[in-house]
Design a protein around this motif. Structure first.
Motif, PDB file in Angstrom:
ATOM      1  N   PHE A  11     -17.082 126.858 -22.401  1.00 19.36           N
ATOM      2  CA  PHE A  11     -16.436 127.096 -23.843  1.00 19.36           C
ATOM      3  C   PHE A  11     -16.238 125.986 -24.431  1.00 19.36           C
ATOM      4  O   PHE A  11     -16.962 125.495 -25.141  1.00 19.36           O
ATOM      5  CB  PHE A  11     -15.187 127.851 -23.363  1.00 19.36           C
ATOM      6  N   ASN A  12     -14.917 125.209 -24.372  1.00 21.10           N
ATOM      7  CA  ASN A  12     -14.556 124.153 -25.318  1.00 21.10           C
ATOM      8  C   ASN A  12     -14.185 122.939 -24.459  1.00 21.10           C
ATOM      9  O   ASN A  12     -13.347 122.050 -25.145  1.00 21.10           O
ATOM     10  CB  ASN A  12     -13.456 124.659 -26.278  1.00 21.10           C
ATOM     11  N   ARG A  13     -14.520 122.555 -23.258  1.00 18.06           N
ATOM     12  CA  ARG A  13     -14.067 121.551 -22.442  1.00 18.06           C
ATOM     13  C   ARG A  13     -15.260 120.808 -21.981  1.00 18.06           C
ATOM     14  O   ARG A  13     -15.750 121.052 -20.942  1.00 18.06           O
ATOM     15  CB  ARG A  13     -13.411 122.023 -21.381  1.00 18.06           C
ATOM     16  N   PRO A  14     -15.767 119.888 -22.739  1.00 17.09           N
ATOM     17  CA  PRO A  14     -16.925 119.292 -22.480  1.00 17.09           C
ATOM     18  C   PRO A  14     -16.690 118.469 -21.262  1.00 17.09           C
ATOM     19  O   PRO A  14     -17.796 118.133 -20.340  1.00 17.09           O
ATOM     20  CB  PRO A  14     -17.478 118.343 -23.718  1.00 17.09           C
ATOM     21  N   PRO A  39     -16.095 129.415 -31.069  1.00 17.45           N
ATOM     22  CA  PRO A  39     -14.739 128.419 -31.318  1.00 17.45           C
ATOM     23  C   PRO A  39     -13.817 129.652 -31.941  1.00 17.45           C
ATOM     24  O   PRO A  39     -14.311 130.670 -32.677  1.00 17.45           O
ATOM     25  CB  PRO A  39     -15.041 127.428 -32.160  1.00 17.45           C
ATOM     26  N   ARG A  40     -12.493 129.363 -31.669  1.00 14.85           N
ATOM     27  CA  ARG A  40     -11.676 130.283 -32.476  1.00 14.85           C
ATOM     28  C   ARG A  40     -11.432 129.737 -33.859  1.00 14.85           C
ATOM     29  O   ARG A  40     -11.129 128.556 -33.942  1.00 14.85           O
ATOM     30  CB  ARG A  40     -10.152 130.205 -31.679  1.00 14.85           C
ATOM     31  N   PRO A  41     -11.363 130.628 -34.827  1.00 14.72           N
ATOM     32  CA  PRO A  41     -11.304 129.900 -36.193  1.00 14.72           C
ATOM     33  C   PRO A  41     -10.101 129.244 -36.490  1.00 14.72           C
ATOM     34  O   PRO A  41     -10.180 128.398 -37.593  1.00 14.72           O
ATOM     35  CB  PRO A  41     -11.597 131.091 -37.265  1.00 14.72           C
ATOM     36  N   ASP A  42      -9.044 129.539 -35.986  1.00 18.83           N
ATOM     37  CA  ASP A  42      -7.524 129.019 -36.350  1.00 18.83           C
ATOM     38  C   ASP A  42      -7.398 127.683 -35.647  1.00 18.83           C
ATOM     39  O   ASP A  42      -6.143 127.393 -35.488  1.00 18.83           O
ATOM     40  CB  ASP A  42      -6.431 130.117 -35.857  1.00 18.83           C
ATOM     41  N   ARG A  43      -8.125 126.996 -34.803  1.00 22.02           N
ATOM     42  CA  ARG A  43      -8.255 125.837 -33.812  1.00 22.02           C
ATOM     43  C   ARG A  43      -8.976 124.793 -34.420  1.00 22.02           C
ATOM     44  O   ARG A  43     -10.225 124.876 -34.034  1.00 22.02           O
ATOM     45  CB  ARG A  43      -8.622 126.385 -32.552  1.00 22.02           C
ATOM     46  N   PRO A  44      -8.207 124.050 -35.282  1.00 23.36           N
ATOM     47  CA  PRO A  44      -9.052 122.723 -35.831  1.00 23.36           C
ATOM     48  C   PRO A  44      -9.742 121.980 -34.616  1.00 23.36           C
ATOM     49  O   PRO A  44      -9.190 121.598 -33.606  1.00 23.36           O
ATOM     50  CB  PRO A  44      -7.863 121.848 -36.733  1.00 23.36           C
ATOM     51  N   GLY A  45     -11.227 121.633 -34.968  1.00 26.33           N
ATOM     52  CA  GLY A  45     -11.604 120.630 -33.995  1.00 26.33           C
ATOM     53  C   GLY A  45     -12.397 121.451 -32.874  1.00 26.33           C
ATOM     54  O   GLY A  45     -13.164 120.992 -32.237  1.00 26.33           O
ATOM     55  N   GLU A  46     -12.095 122.627 -32.739  1.00 28.00           N
ATOM     56  CA  GLU A  46     -12.443 123.441 -31.490  1.00 28.00           C
ATOM     57  C   GLU A  46     -14.101 123.561 -31.574  1.00 28.00           C
ATOM     58  O   GLU A  46     -14.863 123.564 -30.628  1.00 28.00           O
ATOM     59  CB  GLU A  46     -11.901 124.885 -31.318  1.00 28.00           C
ATOM     60  N   ALA A  47     -14.604 123.983 -32.777  1.00 28.33           N
ATOM     61  CA  ALA A  47     -15.919 124.034 -33.258  1.00 28.33           C
ATOM     62  C   ALA A  47     -16.724 122.697 -32.319  1.00 28.33           C
ATOM     63  O   ALA A  47     -17.963 122.991 -32.120  1.00 28.33           O
ATOM     64  CB  ALA A  47     -16.389 124.179 -34.644  1.00 28.33           C
ATOM     65  N   GLU A  48     -16.220 121.534 -32.566  1.00 25.75           N
ATOM     66  CA  GLU A  48     -17.017 120.464 -32.421  1.00 25.75           C
ATOM     67  C   GLU A  48     -16.874 120.193 -30.804  1.00 25.75           C
ATOM     68  O   GLU A  48     -17.738 119.852 -30.081  1.00 25.75           O
ATOM     69  CB  GLU A  48     -16.090 119.290 -33.028  1.00 25.75           C
ATOM     70  N   LYS A  49     -15.584 120.758 -30.147  1.00 26.47           N
ATOM     71  CA  LYS A  49     -15.495 120.766 -28.661  1.00 26.47           C
ATOM     72  C   LYS A  49     -16.625 121.725 -28.039  1.00 26.47           C
ATOM     73  O   LYS A  49     -17.197 121.219 -26.840  1.00 26.47           O
ATOM     74  CB  LYS A  49     -14.025 121.197 -28.296  1.00 26.47           C
ATOM     75  N   CYS A  50     -16.888 122.821 -28.760  1.00 31.74           N
ATOM     76  CA  CYS A  50     -17.565 123.900 -28.345  1.00 31.74           C
ATOM     77  C   CYS A  50     -19.114 123.277 -28.420  1.00 31.74           C
ATOM     78  O   CYS A  50     -19.940 123.417 -27.506  1.00 31.74           O
ATOM     79  CB  CYS A  50     -17.602 125.029 -28.999  1.00 31.74           C
ATOM     80  N   ALA A  51     -19.328 122.666 -29.374  1.00 31.84           N
ATOM     81  CA  ALA A  51     -20.729 122.075 -29.547  1.00 31.84           C
ATOM     82  C   ALA A  51     -21.141 120.897 -28.357  1.00 31.84           C
ATOM     83  O   ALA A  51     -22.011 120.671 -28.227  1.00 31.84           O
ATOM     84  CB  ALA A  51     -20.861 121.315 -30.938  1.00 31.84           C
ATOM     85  N   ALA A  52     -19.928 120.047 -28.250  1.00 29.18           N
ATOM     86  CA  ALA A  52     -20.003 119.071 -27.205  1.00 29.18           C
ATOM     87  C   ALA A  52     -20.499 119.778 -25.778  1.00 29.18           C
ATOM     88  O   ALA A  52     -21.020 119.292 -25.216  1.00 29.18           O
ATOM     89  CB  ALA A  52     -18.993 118.310 -27.236  1.00 29.18           C
ATOM     90  N   ALA A  53     -19.745 120.839 -25.618  1.00 29.41           N
ATOM     91  CA  ALA A  53     -19.912 121.310 -24.257  1.00 29.41           C
ATOM     92  C   ALA A  53     -21.257 121.926 -24.025  1.00 29.41           C
ATOM     93  O   ALA A  53     -21.882 121.920 -23.032  1.00 29.41           O
ATOM     94  CB  ALA A  53     -18.671 122.540 -23.988  1.00 29.41           C
ATOM     95  N   VAL A  73     -19.109 133.854 -32.831  1.00 28.58           N
ATOM     96  CA  VAL A  73     -17.871 133.897 -32.759  1.00 28.58           C
ATOM     97  C   VAL A  73     -17.054 133.999 -31.564  1.00 28.58           C
ATOM     98  O   VAL A  73     -17.499 134.344 -30.389  1.00 28.58           O
ATOM     99  CB  VAL A  73     -17.639 135.229 -33.608  1.00 28.58           C
ATOM    100  N   ASN A  74     -15.651 133.725 -31.433  1.00 34.05           N
ATOM    101  CA  ASN A  74     -14.937 133.837 -30.272  1.00 34.05           C
ATOM    102  C   ASN A  74     -14.870 135.565 -29.904  1.00 34.05           C
ATOM    103  O   ASN A  74     -14.076 136.391 -30.617  1.00 34.05           O
ATOM    104  CB  ASN A  74     -13.840 133.143 -30.623  1.00 34.05           C
ATOM    105  N   LEU A  75     -15.138 135.472 -28.635  1.00 31.63           N
ATOM    106  CA  LEU A  75     -14.758 136.992 -27.995  1.00 31.63           C
ATOM    107  C   LEU A  75     -13.742 136.886 -26.997  1.00 31.63           C
ATOM    108  O   LEU A  75     -13.208 137.898 -26.775  1.00 31.63           O
ATOM    109  CB  LEU A  75     -16.263 137.185 -27.146  1.00 31.63           C
ATOM    110  N   ARG A  80     -15.755 137.816 -23.252  1.00 37.10           N
ATOM    111  CA  ARG A  80     -16.829 136.809 -22.980  1.00 37.10           C
ATOM    112  C   ARG A  80     -17.449 136.666 -21.747  1.00 37.10           C
ATOM    113  O   ARG A  80     -18.674 137.034 -21.411  1.00 37.10           O
ATOM    114  CB  ARG A  80     -16.530 135.413 -23.629  1.00 37.10           C
ATOM    115  N   PRO A  81     -16.754 136.491 -20.732  1.00 31.67           N
ATOM    116  CA  PRO A  81     -17.167 136.505 -19.350  1.00 31.67           C
ATOM    117  C   PRO A  81     -17.846 137.834 -18.760  1.00 31.67           C
ATOM    118  O   PRO A  81     -18.958 137.978 -18.278  1.00 31.67           O
ATOM    119  CB  PRO A  81     -16.004 136.237 -18.437  1.00 31.67           C
TER     120      PRO A  81
END
Length: 327
Positions: A11-14, A39-53, A73-75, A80-81
């Motif tokens: 998810f979002n923890r590289p 990523p969750r749309p209301d979490r700033p910076g999460e898209a970048e974290k997801c991309a890094a993971a 999109v965020n499920l 998602r699992p």
């Protein structure tokens, strides 16, 4: 090289993704399935974290077929699992499954691979776990024992087992008012507690991010057993503030050390559930104040309407009172 397919849920923890990936890379699986949430749309910076993971997966440098299932999109940590694992078993008959914060011992993979083959056609076994929560207490002279409880911080299973997974738990109304849970668990307190959990999850109508309790129900409805190693093979390093559920870094379940599994495996001579080990797990996880009790209140209780909340609240108060009397 590992011949059994490995599925990696990220998810979002590289940083933790990198740690788990490093262990996967050591066994060089020939096929790697990667399931990623968006990523969750209301979490700033999460898209970048997801991309890094997701970028961690690009480090595959061995001969390996990498198959990706990336959500745009965020499920959520329920859908998602579950949808990812369903997709996985459309592709393969068996697999080893790890999440991005579950760091396995090197021997975890061989343990799973050998038992996937041994119990491939035995429908009594629904899951092979890498988790042992007995904290050094040896429950058996053998390499593993059988349990009702499913350890999903590093596990393996088959398509034949996952086919019973039902996100709507349609069998629950039929089983609810029978002695099924009591017969299955052999403990009135545990049966009452799990009835409350299944009531809550069934009533949530998909609004609660819980897939593993539904997986419990699916396996139990088939009278299924899980294999539990006699030593801990997976360490959950994800207990921290950015976790969705496991936020308490002081939990006794956080970063439990892993222990080498010795080979050749010593198989139990009979397929009998270890009741004492299961009772110990129930006492560890369910009382209020434990990770299990807190999780139940946080992700089920708060999401449900008042008529469903009331029996849960009553159950939790009763368990807390019993615990105080016991102490």
């Amino acid at each position: 090289m590992l011949h059994t397919p490995v599925a990696f849920i990220i998810f979002n923890r590289p940083d933790t993704t990198e740690r788990v990936f490093a262990e996967i890379a050591k066994v060089r699986p020939s096929k790697l399935f990667v399931i990623a949430d968006g990523p969750r749309p209301d979490r700033p910076g999460e898209a970048e974290k997801c991309a890094a993971a997701r970028a961690v997966i690009d480090q595959v440098d061995w001969e390996c077929e990498v198959v990706k299932n990336y959500a745009d999109v965020n499920l959520g940590c329920g859908r998602r699992p579950a949808t990812g694992i369903g997709w996985l078993f459309e592709q393969v008959e068996e697999a080893i499954i790890l999440e991005d914060d579950c760091v396995p011992h090197f021997t975890f993979f061989r343990f799973c691979e050998e038992l996937l083959e041994k119990y491939h056609d035995d429908e009594r076994v629904m899951l092979i776990s890498g988790d042992n929560f007995q904290f050094g207490r040896s429950r058996t002279p053998y390499s593993y024992y059988f349990s009702r409880y499913l350890g999903t911080w590093g596990w393996a299973s088959w398509r034949r087992a996952w086919q019973h997974y039902d996100p709507d738990m349609k069998l629950w109304p039929t089983l609810r008012d029978t002695s099924w849970l009591l017969d299955l668990l052999g403990d009135a307190k545990a049966a009452e507690a799990w009835q409350t959990v299944f009531d809550a999850v069934h009533a949530s109508a998909g609004s609660v991010d819980i897939w593993d309790y539904k997986w419990f129900f699916a396996c139990w409805a088939q009278n299924g057993l899980a294999i539990t190693p006699n030593v801990n093979l997976v360490s959950n390093v994800g207990f921290r503030e950015d976790a969705i559920h496991t936020k308490d870094a002081t939990s006794i379940l956080s970063s439990i050390p892993t222990v080498e599994m010795r080979f050749p495996l010593w198989h139990p001579p009979a397929m009998v559930r270890h009741k004492d080990a299961d009772h110990s797990l129930f006492d560890l996880f369910f009382p209020p104040g434990s990770s299990f009790g807190n999780r139940l209140r946080r992700i089920v209780y708060r999401a449900l309407p008042a008529p469903v909340r009331r029996p849960i609240s009553s159950l939790l108060r009763g368990l807390q009172l019993q615990r105080r009397r016991h102490n």
